[in-house]
Design a protein around this motif. Structure first.
Motif, PDB file in Angstrom:
ATOM      1  N   LYS A  70       0.847  -1.192   0.000  1.00 44.54           N
ATOM      2  CA  LYS A  70       0.000   0.000   0.000  1.00 44.54           C
ATOM      3  C   LYS A  70       0.878   1.236   0.000  1.00 44.54           C
ATOM      4  O   LYS A  70       1.915   1.266   0.661  1.00 44.54           O
ATOM      5  N   THR A  72       1.616   5.270   0.777  1.00 44.84           N
ATOM      6  CA  THR A  72       1.269   6.342   1.698  1.00 44.84           C
ATOM      7  C   THR A  72       2.337   7.425   1.584  1.00 44.84           C
ATOM      8  O   THR A  72       3.417   7.180   1.043  1.00 44.84           O
ATOM      9  N   VAL A  83       3.229   6.077   9.560  1.00 42.00           N
ATOM     10  CA  VAL A  83       2.687   4.842   8.982  1.00 42.00           C
ATOM     11  C   VAL A  83       1.814   4.084   9.988  1.00 42.00           C
ATOM     12  O   VAL A  83       1.536   2.901   9.803  1.00 42.00           O
ATOM     13  N   GLN A  86      -1.126   2.023   8.766  1.00 44.20           N
ATOM     14  CA  GLN A  86      -0.812   0.929   7.848  1.00 44.20           C
ATOM     15  C   GLN A  86      -0.344  -0.308   8.623  1.00 44.20           C
ATOM     16  O   GLN A  86      -0.078  -1.355   8.030  1.00 44.20           O
TER      17      GLN A  86
END
Length: 289
Positions: A70, A72, A83, A86
């Motif tokens: 993913k 970011t 993070v 996540q």
């Protein structure tokens, strides 16, 4: 004609060179991140690295052993990225790629060509540091000290939007230790619990100081939290709660004795008054003929 052909050839070579060096080229040489570190306290996690970008930007990709990649902090001009969200599966093993790229560039067709650096792996459950616990409440009564600990909160929330505490994540893997000692003494004792409450026996009439510290039992590194701030109790010498039970009995017996003496004195005074009245009445009585 030869001169013209040579000019055309030179122009073609120059165009080819400029094409290779154009800013949107996947071959643009950009610096990659170094000194990548994970900074995490109570599951609030920041990924940091060097150098700070100049004329380029970073994008972070994160994946876990149990989760897909993913993106970011897309095209960020900073050398750090939050993070936290996540990493919600706190027991997963995460890796980050820090991509270097030209700002405002459409990278859809060039992701495989972008230079990037790979972070060390990170397991939040095993590696996040535990912050300072707080003392929610404490009280000392006679020979007992009661201390209630407040769990540090994490950034993660329940469905009702309330924050999860570290206990909600670590459950029985979380243990607290209470360190306590007589005020102005160096002799320290300790007691452990997997709940949030301590109750210890202490010497009567003495003030005590203490602090608490959390431990994650399954860890081999970073097991202990910061220690809480020191707190101390204060003994009121005039408080009945601080008297010895024997002292309370003595005071009670003395009070009962004083009350009994008062009753006896009242009875004696009353009898004396009656006797004096009778004697006076007898003196004033007329003599019989």
């Amino acid at each position: 004609m030869a001169t013209s052909a040579a000019s055309v050839s030179q122009a073609v070579l120059l165009c080819a060179l400029l094409f290779q060096l154009r800013p949107n080229s996947g071959n643009t040489i950009l610096p990659t991140a170094v000194n990548i570190t994970w900074s995490s306290i109570n599951f609030k996690t920041i990924l940091e690295w060097e150098p700070k970008p100049a004329n380029f930007v970073y994008t972070v990709e994160i994946a876990g052993a149990l989760s897909d990649w993913k993106k970011t902090c897309v095209q960020s001009a900073k050398a750090e990225c939050d993070v936290t969200y996540q990493l919600k599966n706190t027991k997963d093993i995460y890796t980050a790629h820090i991509l270097s790229e030209v700002p405002l560039r459409d990278n859809i067709d060039f992701d495989d060509e972008l230079p990037y650096a790979v972070s060390p792996t990170f397991i939040p459950y095993a590696q996040t540091l535990i912050g300072r616990p707080a003392i929610k409440h404490f009280e000392q009564k006679r020979d007992s000290l009661k201390v209630v600990v407040e769990d540090p909160l994490t950034p993660y929330r329940f469905r009702n939007s309330s924050f999860k505490s570290i206990r909600d994540i670590f459950t029985d893997d979380l243990e607290y230790t209470l360190y306590y000692w007589k005020d102005k003494s160096t002799g320290r004792k300790e007691i452990k619990t997997r709940s949030n409450e301590f109750k210890v026996s202490i010497d009567k009439g003495k003030s005590y100081c203490f602090y608490v510290q959390a431990t994650i039992l399954s860890r081999t590194e970073n097991r202990k939290s910061e220690k809480s701030f020191d707190r101390c109790t204060k003994i009121d010498p005039d408080s009945v709660d601080d008297f010895e039970p024997e002292g309370i009995l003595v005071i009670g017996a003395a009070a009962v004795g004083i009350f009994i003496l008062f009753i006896i004195a009242c009875v004696i005074a009353c009898k004396c008054k009656k006797l004096k009245a009778a004697a006076k009445e007898k003196e004033n009585a007329p003599l019989n003929a």
